[in-house]
Design a protein around this motif. Sequence first.
Motif, mmCIF file in Angstrom:
data_model
loop_
_atom_site.group_PDB
_atom_site.id
_atom_site.type_symbol
_atom_site.label_atom_id
_atom_site.label_comp_id
_atom_site.label_asym_id
_atom_site.label_seq_id
_atom_site.Cartn_x
_atom_site.Cartn_y
_atom_site.Cartn_z
ATOM 1 N N ASN A 1 -8.052 5.785 -5.405
ATOM 2 C CA ASN A 1 -8.427 5.271 -4.081
ATOM 3 C C ASN A 1 -7.272 4.463 -3.498
ATOM 4 O O ASN A 1 -6.374 4.026 -4.224
ATOM 5 C CB ASN A 1 -9.704 4.424 -4.150
ATOM 6 N N LYS A 2 -7.318 4.270 -2.201
ATOM 7 C CA LYS A 2 -6.207 3.627 -1.510
ATOM 8 C C LYS A 2 -5.942 2.221 -2.021
ATOM 9 O O LYS A 2 -4.785 1.804 -2.166
ATOM 10 C CB LYS A 2 -6.471 3.595 -0.007
ATOM 11 N N ALA A 3 -6.987 1.471 -2.303
ATOM 12 C CA ALA A 3 -6.826 0.066 -2.695
ATOM 13 C C ALA A 3 -6.005 -0.071 -3.976
ATOM 14 O O ALA A 3 -5.195 -0.995 -4.104
ATOM 15 C CB ALA A 3 -8.187 -0.590 -2.862
ATOM 16 N N GLN A 4 -6.200 0.836 -4.931
ATOM 17 C CA GLN A 4 -5.474 0.711 -6.194
ATOM 18 C C GLN A 4 -4.067 1.279 -6.111
ATOM 19 O O GLN A 4 -3.225 0.980 -6.957
ATOM 20 C CB GLN A 4 -6.244 1.402 -7.314
ATOM 21 N N GLN B 1 -0.940 0.899 -5.062
ATOM 22 C CA GLN B 1 0.049 -0.044 -4.554
ATOM 23 C C GLN B 1 1.354 0.150 -5.318
ATOM 24 O O GLN B 1 1.366 0.570 -6.470
ATOM 25 C CB GLN B 1 -0.443 -1.480 -4.702
ATOM 26 N N SER C 1 0.837 -1.196 0.000
ATOM 27 C CA SER C 1 0.000 0.000 0.000
ATOM 28 C C SER C 1 0.877 1.254 0.000
ATOM 29 O O SER C 1 1.686 1.461 0.908
ATOM 30 C CB SER C 1 -0.908 0.012 1.230
#
Length: 406
Positions: free
Chosen positions: A177-180, A182, A142
């Motif tokens: 968004n945070k999830a993408q 990486q 992350s």
Amino acid sequence: MKRFPLIALITFCSVASFVRADELQQYIELQRQAFSTCLTEKAQAALEAGVSQARIDNEFSNLNFVPRVIELDRSQPEFVSTFPDYFSKRVNQWRIDKGREKFQIYREFLNELTEKYGVPGHYIISFWGLETNYGGFKGTMSTLDSLATLACEPRRATFFTQELFLALKLMDRENLNKAQMQGSWAGAMGHTQFMPTAYTNYAIDGDNDGIVNLWESEKDALASAAHFLWKLGWTPGLRWGREVSLPEGFDYSLAGQASRPIAEWNSLGVTKTDNTPLGDIDIPAKLLIPAGASGPAFLTYGNFRTILRWNNSEFYGIAVGQLANRIIGGAAIVAPLPDLPKYSIAQMAEVQRNLNSLGFDVGGADGIIGPATRSGLRAFQASNALVPDGFPSPETVELLRSLAKQ
């Protein structure tokens, strides 16, 4: 017994060298304990730096401390990487073939980028291949958690705090968004592994969809790489450099030193690998011999320095240039890659200490062979009738050890 505040212990430990694994783990635990307090302070600083209140409210409560990030930041390789080992792992047949495939797929788009920014397409593809295997591995950590962990670690807190805030602003600017988000443990992102600063300042919309997404859009990544290299100072029409042949009895002390006009190298007997003259050209070129006198030699030009502004490693720069050559059908390196000794960091630190003790000042003994150490090695070799190539050959290392003991 005198007790110290937690933050004081963390600050002290942040400049310490962790010899044992348990020392590092104790330090990581101190970081974990201080993380929540740190985030509270960073949230206020983020607001003052222009991050939106909505973004702060949404993200700061979901930031996580990642011990592995600290471990990777503090880890050091056990052995010094040699050029043959580095190069053969990166400019391999798979990466050449895949690069040629990608070059053909995007040829028309790359031509447009070359016309606009002056950077030939095969170089753009080469950077892509070396950074993420053409998008095959963009990192799995992350970005926000990594940056937050490093922003709260005192050693480089200022730098990573700025990167964290820019990453948060990018989320609003590009609808991320945070999830993408990486990437690497240090916060590098997307196909081209841009840090938030580079993403903010140089990433551009290549597919004309109105947003810049370096994870999902290959065109965005390629256009951003071209734009970045242009901004770094790429000179249109100039190659990165070339492999050359050196004459018998060549003065190896000239390697790694200041640039000289190509015409001057020509007069010194340096030729192309087919033994034809370099030509009477008034372009400055620097000679590099990354594997010592027994390995290949390269003359590097101004665009090589531009490559180093992307990643300040001569090994990396040569790999980028040579992979770019191979992608468009250029020849492999002609000189054989020598089988070099595998030195440990500790052994190279000993070399540096021995050089210092004999009056060849190379600075600290960190085990990293940089320009100062190579300069010291050349001076030592020249004064002891060895080939002054600045490379720690077994003969050089043993003589150093012997003389330092006297």
